[in-house]
Design a protein around this motif. Sequence first.
Motif, PDB file in Angstrom:
ATOM      1  N   GLU A 220      -8.289   0.532   2.721  1.00  0.00           N
ATOM      2  CA  GLU A 220      -9.529   0.889   3.406  1.00  0.00           C
ATOM      3  C   GLU A 220     -10.764   0.593   2.567  1.00  0.00           C
ATOM      4  N   LEU A 221     -10.587  -0.069   1.421  1.00  0.00           N
ATOM      5  CA  LEU A 221     -11.725  -0.416   0.562  1.00  0.00           C
ATOM      6  C   LEU A 221     -12.384  -1.683   1.113  1.00  0.00           C
ATOM      7  N   LYS A 222     -13.166  -1.544   2.155  1.00  0.00           N
ATOM      8  CA  LYS A 222     -13.694  -2.693   2.886  1.00  0.00           C
ATOM      9  C   LYS A 222     -14.787  -3.440   2.127  1.00  0.00           C
ATOM     10  N   SER A 223     -15.382  -2.817   1.093  1.00  0.00           N
ATOM     11  CA  SER A 223     -16.429  -3.495   0.321  1.00  0.00           C
ATOM     12  C   SER A 223     -15.887  -4.174  -0.926  1.00  0.00           C
ATOM     13  N   LEU A 224     -14.568  -4.072  -1.135  1.00  0.00           N
ATOM     14  CA  LEU A 224     -13.981  -4.609  -2.352  1.00  0.00           C
ATOM     15  C   LEU A 224     -14.168  -6.118  -2.424  1.00  0.00           C
ATOM     16  N   SER A 225     -14.409  -6.629  -3.622  1.00  0.00           N
ATOM     17  CA  SER A 225     -14.513  -8.064  -3.861  1.00  0.00           C
ATOM     18  C   SER A 225     -13.882  -8.355  -5.210  1.00  0.00           C
ATOM     19  N   GLY A 226     -13.711  -9.634  -5.531  1.00  0.00           N
ATOM     20  CA  GLY A 226     -13.089  -9.957  -6.817  1.00  0.00           C
ATOM     21  C   GLY A 226     -11.605  -9.680  -6.789  1.00  0.00           C
ATOM     22  N   THR A 227     -11.127  -8.967  -7.818  1.00  0.00           N
ATOM     23  CA  THR A 227      -9.689  -8.733  -7.982  1.00  0.00           C
ATOM     24  C   THR A 227      -9.362  -7.251  -7.932  1.00  0.00           C
ATOM     25  N   LEU A 228      -8.400  -6.894  -7.116  1.00  0.00           N
ATOM     26  CA  LEU A 228      -7.809  -5.556  -7.143  1.00  0.00           C
ATOM     27  C   LEU A 228      -6.724  -5.595  -8.207  1.00  0.00           C
ATOM     28  N   ASN A 229      -6.965  -4.965  -9.338  1.00  0.00           N
ATOM     29  CA  ASN A 229      -6.090  -5.108 -10.499  1.00  0.00           C
ATOM     30  C   ASN A 229      -5.287  -3.826 -10.717  1.00  0.00           C
ATOM     31  N   LEU A 230      -4.001  -3.893 -10.391  1.00  0.00           N
ATOM     32  CA  LEU A 230      -3.072  -2.775 -10.602  1.00  0.00           C
ATOM     33  C   LEU A 230      -1.954  -3.183 -11.547  1.00  0.00           C
ATOM     34  N   SER A 231      -2.140  -4.230 -12.302  1.00  0.00           N
ATOM     35  CA  SER A 231      -1.079  -4.801 -13.132  1.00  0.00           C
ATOM     36  C   SER A 231      -0.751  -3.917 -14.324  1.00  0.00           C
ATOM     37  N   PHE A 232       0.439  -4.159 -14.888  1.00  0.00           N
ATOM     38  CA  PHE A 232       0.898  -3.500 -16.113  1.00  0.00           C
ATOM     39  C   PHE A 232       0.888  -1.977 -15.965  1.00  0.00           C
ATOM     40  N   ASN A 233       1.510  -1.510 -14.879  1.00  0.00           N
ATOM     41  CA  ASN A 233       1.762  -0.096 -14.658  1.00  0.00           C
ATOM     42  C   ASN A 233       3.239   0.064 -14.320  1.00  0.00           C
ATOM     43  N   HIS A 234       3.586   1.144 -13.631  1.00  0.00           N
ATOM     44  CA  HIS A 234       4.980   1.388 -13.244  1.00  0.00           C
ATOM     45  C   HIS A 234       5.064   1.713 -11.752  1.00  0.00           C
ATOM     46  N   PHE A 235       4.255   1.036 -10.947  1.00  0.00           N
ATOM     47  CA  PHE A 235       4.294   1.274  -9.512  1.00  0.00           C
ATOM     48  C   PHE A 235       5.647   0.840  -8.951  1.00  0.00           C
ATOM     49  N   THR A 236       6.140   1.638  -8.012  1.00  0.00           N
ATOM     50  CA  THR A 236       7.442   1.369  -7.401  1.00  0.00           C
ATOM     51  C   THR A 236       7.283   1.279  -5.881  1.00  0.00           C
ATOM     52  N   GLY A 237       8.394   0.959  -5.218  1.00  0.00           N
ATOM     53  CA  GLY A 237       8.387   0.870  -3.768  1.00  0.00           C
ATOM     54  C   GLY A 237       7.828  -0.455  -3.289  1.00  0.00           C
ATOM     55  N   LYS A 238       7.656  -0.548  -1.982  1.00  0.00           N
ATOM     56  CA  LYS A 238       7.172  -1.783  -1.377  1.00  0.00           C
ATOM     57  C   LYS A 238       5.649  -1.870  -1.456  1.00  0.00           C
ATOM     58  N   ILE A 239       5.179  -3.102  -1.398  1.00  0.00           N
ATOM     59  CA  ILE A 239       3.736  -3.325  -1.349  1.00  0.00           C
ATOM     60  C   ILE A 239       3.247  -2.935   0.042  1.00  0.00           C
ATOM     61  N   PRO A 240       2.265  -2.065   0.145  1.00  0.00           N
ATOM     62  CA  PRO A 240       1.810  -1.642   1.480  1.00  0.00           C
ATOM     63  C   PRO A 240       1.238  -2.805   2.287  1.00  0.00           C
ATOM     64  N   ASN A 241       1.643  -2.899   3.538  1.00  0.00           N
ATOM     65  CA  ASN A 241       1.070  -3.917   4.421  1.00  0.00           C
ATOM     66  C   ASN A 241      -0.431  -3.742   4.593  1.00  0.00           C
ATOM     67  N   LEU A 248     -10.767 -10.987   2.829  1.00  0.00           N
ATOM     68  CA  LEU A 248      -9.998 -12.180   2.481  1.00  0.00           C
ATOM     69  C   LEU A 248     -10.370 -12.729   1.118  1.00  0.00           C
ATOM     70  N   THR A 249     -11.551 -12.357   0.610  1.00  0.00           N
ATOM     71  CA  THR A 249     -11.972 -12.853  -0.702  1.00  0.00           C
ATOM     72  C   THR A 249     -11.340 -12.093  -1.859  1.00  0.00           C
ATOM     73  N   VAL A 250     -10.632 -11.013  -1.573  1.00  0.00           N
ATOM     74  CA  VAL A 250     -10.039 -10.200  -2.632  1.00  0.00           C
ATOM     75  C   VAL A 250      -8.766 -10.861  -3.154  1.00  0.00           C
ATOM     76  N   SER A 251      -8.646 -10.914  -4.476  1.00  0.00           N
ATOM     77  CA  SER A 251      -7.416 -11.373  -5.118  1.00  0.00           C
ATOM     78  C   SER A 251      -6.635 -10.165  -5.614  1.00  0.00           C
ATOM     79  N   PHE A 252      -5.310 -10.279  -5.598  1.00  0.00           N
ATOM     80  CA  PHE A 252      -4.457  -9.200  -6.072  1.00  0.00           C
ATOM     81  C   PHE A 252      -3.922  -9.532  -7.459  1.00  0.00           C
ATOM     82  N   ASP A 253      -3.783  -8.520  -8.288  1.00  0.00           N
ATOM     83  CA  ASP A 253      -3.052  -8.650  -9.546  1.00  0.00           C
ATOM     84  C   ASP A 253      -2.102  -7.460  -9.632  1.00  0.00           C
ATOM     85  N   LEU A 254      -0.857  -7.722  -9.210  1.00  0.00           N
ATOM     86  CA  LEU A 254       0.169  -6.673  -9.170  1.00  0.00           C
ATOM     87  C   LEU A 254       1.278  -6.953 -10.179  1.00  0.00           C
TER      88      LEU A 254
END
Length: 734
Positions: A220-241, A248-254
């Motif tokens: 729901e972060l509709k103003s997000l831009s650049g990279t959503l950076n969640l890398s180098f953690n211990h997140f588990t489970g599936k990636i939320p749809n 569309l301009t947001v890049s992921f780093d998981l």
Amino acid sequence: MLCQKLSFLPAAFLLLNLCLQINSGVSLNPDGLSLLSLKSAVDAATSAALSDWNEDDATPCRWSGISCMNISGSDDPRVVGISVAAKNLHGYIPSELGNLIYLRRLNFHGNSFYGSIPDQLFNASSLHSIFLYGNNLSGSLPPSLCTLPRLQNLDLSSNSLSGPLPKFLSNCRQLQRLILSRNDFSGEIPDGIFPELANLEQLDLSANNFNGSIPNDMGELKSLSGTLNLSFNHFTGKIPNTLGELPLTVSFDLRNNDLIGEVPQTGSFSNQGPTAFLNNPNLCGFPLQKSCKNNSNVGPGVVESSSQGISERKGLKPGLIILISVADAVGVALIGLVIIYIYWKRKDSQGCSCTGKGKLGGNEKTGFCSFPCMSGFPSNDSEVDSEKGGGGGGVGGGGSGVMSGGEGDLVAIDKGFNFELDELLRASAYVLGKSGLGIVYKVVLGNGVPVAVRRLGEGGEQRYKEFVAEVQAIGRIKHPNVVKLRAYYWAPDEKLLISDFISNGNLASALRGKTSQPSTTTTTLSWSTRLKIAKGTARGLAYLHECSPRKFVHGDLKPSNILLDNESQPFISDFGLNRLITITGNNPSSSSGGGGFIGGALPYLNPPPHQPEKKVNGYRAPEARAAGARPTQKWDVYSFGVVLLEMLTGKSPEGSSPASSSFSGEVVQDLVRWVRKGFEEERALSDMVDPILLQEVHAKKEVLAVFHVALACTEVDPEIRPRMKTVSENLDKV
């Protein structure tokens, strides 16, 4: 009796000395006393940077790293900014800083502050930018953090902060940048934080110890831009749809988590490359090179690859096998076309579209961009670079600085550009020029580096996102012959662009002299220098046309906005500004002096006296003079051709020429027609060319070749004019 009087004297002197000391301490205003608590909290061995913090001063406004401004209702200037970054300070952050009720920007990054962040610090209710990254701070996030009503920028990365991500962050509703990377935060991220952060543009939680699943509401972060950076953690489970619902301009780093299952294929996921998901052993699917077949973590309902399934099916009839193969081939072809389309759309948005004829059009056998097609806008930690002054803050400079208007953001576009707002506020400034595109100043920063600052105007407060989008598009441009935009400042009552300062004036001055008067005498630029300027300008303009994300049209190319450095390398300036002027909604050159954004640090010009009506712009194409005409790339080609003719002849299209005693009407065509007539009548080249160009070996042949390029560019019919890429290629052959 005399002895008693004498014995009283030392006590009197002691009392007098004590009174003087008390009076000396009282002379410093309350803001200064609060700042002295910081000096006391820093180890003496590392406090050299605070050596001019003197308790005998009336105010702290001249102390190193301190910015002040006059506040209505207050007799003295108040402290609004503290910037003592990278000063090797070792100590703790005192709670007394919370007494600075007008403090807006706090920058302690790159020191060795230790201990916890005091909860009382957030009594400074005007704070909107806090940069404490790169220290040794520990403990959890203070509960009163989100009581700050204006907090926009929070960067606490590269510390030793710990504990869970608190749910009270949902109260930081004005937050635009939240950077908590490289700490020791842990636990699951609770639901309910991100739907409240409607203004959040940058989120970096990388390199912590977060676990559990990625919250669904992060989408729901509709103003997000650049990279959503969640890398180098211990997140588990599936990636939320739901992450596919991000812009569309947001890049992921998981990377480097424990995520499982198939990578979703919806929305923003279609723009991601494989590196976004690396080192998650149980992830599969596109764009990873790992099939989800027989992957127990994928879950039910996953269809195995049809190409693999065909090879494993037994007993199928040959006709059915052929039918299935054809269907698969068609499906693969369609998917391939979709992928190619998405790929090119993304390449366009990243600022570079250089490929073969299929992209550029025409009948070219090879792709264009012999110069580097440097794609552009930095992502992640460089898109809005808080490490280099990207937090902004509209603060006045110096002890008597005054700022009119509201809050603002100074955003560094280039990560390598070490620039702080208070440097701009304290810097020396000189007027370079003034036009309908704004007043331009040369500003020398504290480190001696000059920059060019263009003041765009005071309007457009309702069009912030549109303004930022335009500036970011300009900021993506990276070419050795185009002026680089380094940073910008936006506030409701002020817009500034900060770019490289090009040191050697412009081509107009080089051709005509400092007075910018039309020259009828031989200029000093050699042919080799002029040819270098022509080639570089052509490359830069072709880059703007072919490789920039928006296929920029300059619309007003002329010698005065072709800047030169000490090596006579050209730099195209002033592109993309007409749109920004439209957004701001007023003419910046007409703004009067007033206090202004920098409190007099930049000398605004008085309104110009009445001037006679200006002549027609001699560099504009004939079709550009029609009412309501929209700029096209062929306009730029024509303008470039006129610039070439001016370099060849030494004659200005807006001045006198051998063709007539005075210009009138469409003056540019007099120069163009004069040159064309000279070729039609087969006049000697020496009659038309600046004589200095004929003195160099082989110059005559080269000059003639450039004349032909210029004449092709200045064809009356825009459809006949070549594209700038062709012009550049032809000049490179000279």
